[in-house]
Structures are given as structure tokens and as C-alpha cells.
Design a protein around this motif. Structure first.
Motif, PDB file in Angstrom:
ATOM      1  N   LYS A 126      -8.605   0.963  -4.756  1.00 18.20           N
ATOM      2  CA  LYS A 126      -7.433   0.349  -5.171  1.00 18.20           C
ATOM      3  C   LYS A 126      -6.671  -0.533  -3.759  1.00 18.20           C
ATOM      4  O   LYS A 126      -5.903  -1.342  -3.855  1.00 18.20           O
ATOM      5  CB  LYS A 126      -6.565   1.564  -5.028  1.00 18.20           C
ATOM      6  N   ILE A 127      -7.549  -0.348  -2.542  1.00 19.33           N
ATOM      7  CA  ILE A 127      -6.769  -0.991  -1.205  1.00 19.33           C
ATOM      8  C   ILE A 127      -7.282  -2.450  -1.318  1.00 19.33           C
ATOM      9  O   ILE A 127      -6.568  -3.486  -1.163  1.00 19.33           O
ATOM     10  CB  ILE A 127      -7.281  -0.363  -0.200  1.00 19.33           C
ATOM     11  N   HIS A 150      -9.692   5.534  -2.841  1.00 20.92           N
ATOM     12  CA  HIS A 150      -8.709   4.719  -2.357  1.00 20.92           C
ATOM     13  C   HIS A 150      -9.065   3.265  -2.164  1.00 20.92           C
ATOM     14  O   HIS A 150      -8.395   2.344  -2.123  1.00 20.92           O
ATOM     15  CB  HIS A 150      -8.228   5.596  -1.264  1.00 20.92           C
ATOM     16  N   LEU A 151     -10.370   3.255  -1.368  1.00 29.33           N
ATOM     17  CA  LEU A 151     -10.848   2.012  -0.948  1.00 29.33           C
ATOM     18  C   LEU A 151     -10.719   0.992  -2.169  1.00 29.33           C
ATOM     19  O   LEU A 151     -10.504  -0.210  -2.015  1.00 29.33           O
ATOM     20  CB  LEU A 151     -12.110   1.842  -0.403  1.00 29.33           C
ATOM     21  N   LEU A 163       0.953  -1.158  -0.051  1.00 26.87           N
ATOM     22  CA  LEU A 163       0.051  -0.023  -0.115  1.00 26.87           C
ATOM     23  C   LEU A 163       1.063   1.212   0.020  1.00 26.87           C
ATOM     24  O   LEU A 163       1.880   1.340   0.578  1.00 26.87           O
ATOM     25  CB  LEU A 163      -0.798  -0.089   1.236  1.00 26.87           C
ATOM     26  N   SER A 164       0.511   2.210  -0.534  1.00 26.56           N
ATOM     27  CA  SER A 164       1.082   3.668  -0.488  1.00 26.56           C
ATOM     28  C   SER A 164       0.754   4.390   0.994  1.00 26.56           C
ATOM     29  O   SER A 164      -0.029   3.663   1.681  1.00 26.56           O
ATOM     30  CB  SER A 164       0.420   4.777  -1.522  1.00 26.56           C
ATOM     31  N   LYS A 170      -5.209  -4.787  -3.606  1.00 28.78           N
ATOM     32  CA  LYS A 170      -4.097  -5.047  -2.989  1.00 28.78           C
ATOM     33  C   LYS A 170      -4.200  -6.197  -1.783  1.00 28.78           C
ATOM     34  O   LYS A 170      -2.973  -6.871  -1.645  1.00 28.78           O
ATOM     35  CB  LYS A 170      -3.437  -3.919  -2.603  1.00 28.78           C
ATOM     36  N   ARG A 223      -0.531   6.930   1.955  1.00 27.76           N
ATOM     37  CA  ARG A 223      -2.069   7.408   2.146  1.00 27.76           C
ATOM     38  C   ARG A 223      -2.947   6.079   2.537  1.00 27.76           C
ATOM     39  O   ARG A 223      -3.752   6.051   3.212  1.00 27.76           O
ATOM     40  CB  ARG A 223      -2.263   8.129   0.892  1.00 27.76           C
ATOM     41  N   GLU A 224      -3.042   4.926   1.489  1.00 22.79           N
ATOM     42  CA  GLU A 224      -3.672   3.929   1.607  1.00 22.79           C
ATOM     43  C   GLU A 224      -3.656   3.355   2.948  1.00 22.79           C
ATOM     44  O   GLU A 224      -4.334   2.704   3.410  1.00 22.79           O
ATOM     45  CB  GLU A 224      -3.286   2.766   0.302  1.00 22.79           C
ATOM     46  N   HIS A 225      -2.170   3.086   3.315  1.00 24.09           N
ATOM     47  CA  HIS A 225      -2.092   2.401   4.941  1.00 24.09           C
ATOM     48  C   HIS A 225      -2.683   3.421   5.933  1.00 24.09           C
ATOM     49  O   HIS A 225      -3.217   2.810   6.659  1.00 24.09           O
ATOM     50  CB  HIS A 225      -0.642   2.405   4.752  1.00 24.09           C
TER      51      HIS A 225
END
Length: 299
Positions: free
Chosen positions: A262-263, A259-260, A225-226, A266, A228-230
Motif C-alpha cells: 500500500k505504501i 503494508h508495503l 500515509l497512515s 502512495k 502505521r504506514e509512516h
């Protein structure tokens, strides 16, 4: 105020971002009321580091500006001004590291390390020197980076200082892995106590066996995760809604939703409940286990 900062650091490491910020607010209020500019600076530095770790670049820049204002408010001939200028320069170097500008970061860090050595401030040497090692590694200056970092580790091992090395706003795992390999063989072989200390650093940074390698210059975050994503994943695991997450991170609810999307792929999950469970699964709990040691900031 020092207790507030230590508590804030613990809260942040455990993913309690709102609590961490509240504790720093309390510490800053006390320091401001009593005119303790060094403590105000230390709180601002913590704010910068947390913001960079969480990918909140606007917040990081705002805290650096507050440091600059604070530096201008004190007597330019005194020690307090010198210390504040050091805090400003180090914060800017951190920002450059996170933004992928290692040359600019090294330009700031080089004179800071020389000054820390001249003043005999070990914790400053460890923190600044580690940041410089990361900057050099990102530039491809591998041997120089390793030589400096191993020297720092020998000093840190003798003093029992861990947090001054691993509390960086960017991932240290690539540097640590390189150092461990270097310390185990050839001309770079180190005494057993130094090798053991490197393993302790690996555990404290979350870069132990099974962790995903992270390139220097990128904030440490699991699952690819990036930063921000973390940060969003942490808040999901605390049960916050999209609107609450947006408020905490200064985003819109729609941005959080984006963002969710993309999360989830992953993590290999389909909804927020599964995402929270994934983060809190047993194989990841070591990431939260290491508690911060009460090492004075910038001392």
C-alpha cells in the motif's frame, strides 16, 4: 531521567524509534529504582504519545494501564495521586482523539483544563487546551476551538513555549492553518508577534507551505500515509528488514509486506530503496529538522 526523555524525543522525531524506546526504558529503570513516581508517569506519557503517533494502539493501551496501576500504588490523598490521575485522564483523552471519538476526548479534557488553570500550570494548560481545541474542531465547534486556541497561542508566545502545543498525538496542521487564516484578518486579527509565533508553530509541526493538509483526529504523516504506514517507512529508511520492522512494531513479517504494497503506490515508487530515498529527499528534510526543546513534561 529528564535528559533521557529529551534525548528520546529527539530520537523519535528523527525516526530512530528503537533508540527512542531504549532511552525511555533507561529513564524508567532509573525512576523505578529511585521511587520517582512523577518521572515514571512522564515516561509512560511519552510511551503513550509515541505509540499513538506510530499507530501502535495496543502499546498505547498497555502504557495507559501501567499509568493506572501506578496511580493506584500511591497515597490517594497526596498530590502525586492527583497528578497521576491527571496523566491517566489525559492519556485516555489522547487515545480517544486518535480513535476518532472527540466527544469522549473533550469530556476528559474539559475538567483537566479547568484544574490546570486553577493551579496556574501554564504548560499543562497549553498541552491540554490544544488537545481540547482539536477535539472541538473535530466536533465542528469551530469558533469555540479557535477562541480557545488563539488564547493559548497568546500565552505560549509570551512564554516562548512551542513543544507543549505541537507535541500532540494527532495532527495539529488543520487547526494551525485555521488559526493562521483567522489571525490575519477581520475581528480575529492578531498582533504581529502572535502571527509570527503561529508560523513558528507551523514550522515545528511540519505543517508549513507545501505540506499536505491533514484532518484533525488523524496522526500527522507525509505522502498521505497512515500512522502505521509512516512508521514502517521510517524503519525502512533506517535500513531495517521486514522481520526487524515486524519485531519493532509488534507485527508479523507478512503484515509488514502487506503494508508495503500500500505504501509504494502512495509514494509513486516500486521498491524499498526508492521508498527510503523518497522519504529522505530534500523536500521532506524540513520534517525532521525541528529539534525538541527541553520543556519539562507535565510541569
Amino acid at each position: 531521567s529528564g535528559c533521557y526523555r529529551i534525548a528520546a524525543r529527539t530520537a523519535h522525531m528523527q525516526g530512530q524509534l528503537v533508540l527512542a524506546r531504549t532511552l525511555l526504558d533507561d529513564a524508567e529503570r532509573i525512576a523505578t529504582a529511585r521511587g520517582w513516581s512523577p518521572v515514571q508517569a512522564a515516561v509512560c506519557m511519552e510511551r503513550v504519545r509515541y505509540a499513538l503517533l506510530d499507530g501502535r494502539m495496543a502499546d498505547a493501551r498497555a502504557s495507559i494501564e501501567r499509568l493506572e496501576i501506578l496511580a493506584r500504588s500511591v497515597d490517594s490523598t497526596g498530590n502525586a495521586h492527583t497528578d497521576l490521575q491527571r496523566s491517566v485522564a489525559l492519556s485516555c483523552a489522547w487515545r480517544y482523539l486518535v480513535e476518532g471519538a472527540p466527544v469522549e476526548a473533550a469530556t476528559r479534557l474539559d475538567p483537566l483544563l479547568a484544574a490546570a488553570r486553577a493551579n496556574g500550570k501554564l504548560l499543562d494548560q497549553l498541552s491540554i487546551g490544544t488537545a481540547l481545541s482539536l477535539a472541538w474542531l473535530s466536533q465542528g465547534r469551530r469558533e469555540e476551538s479557535l477562541d480557545l486556541f488563539m488564547d493559548l497561542c497568546r500565552q505560549a508566545q509570551a512564554a516562548g513555549a512551542v513543544r507543549s502545543i505541537v507535541d500532540q498525538p494527532v495532527a495539529t496542521d488543520a487547526l494551525l492553518r485555521l488559526a493562521v487564516t483567522h489571525a490575519d484578518k477581520g475581528k480575529g486579527a492578531q498582533p504581529a508577534e502572535v502571527r509570527a509565533f503561529l508560523q513558528r508553530l507551523m514550522a515545528a509541526s511540519g505543517a508549513g507551505v507545501g505540506a499536505t493538509p491533514t484532518a484533525p483526529g488523524a496522526s500527522a504523516a507525509p505522502f498521505g500515509l497512515s500512522p502505521r504506514e509512516h512508521g514502517i517507512l521510517v524503519l525502512i529508511s533506517l535500513g531495517l528488514s521486514n522481520k526487524e520492522i515486524a519485531r519493532n512494531l509488534g507485527l508479523t513479517a507478512e503484515t509488514v509486506k502487506s503494508h508495503l504494497k500500500k505504501i509504494y503506490p502512495k509514494l509513486g515508487v516500486q521498491n524499498r530503496a526508492q521508498a527510503a530515498a523518497k522519504r529522505l529527499s530534500p523536500q521532506r528534510t524540513v520534517e525532521q529538522a525541528e529539534q525538541p526543546l527541553p520543556v519539562p513534561l507535565g510541569g
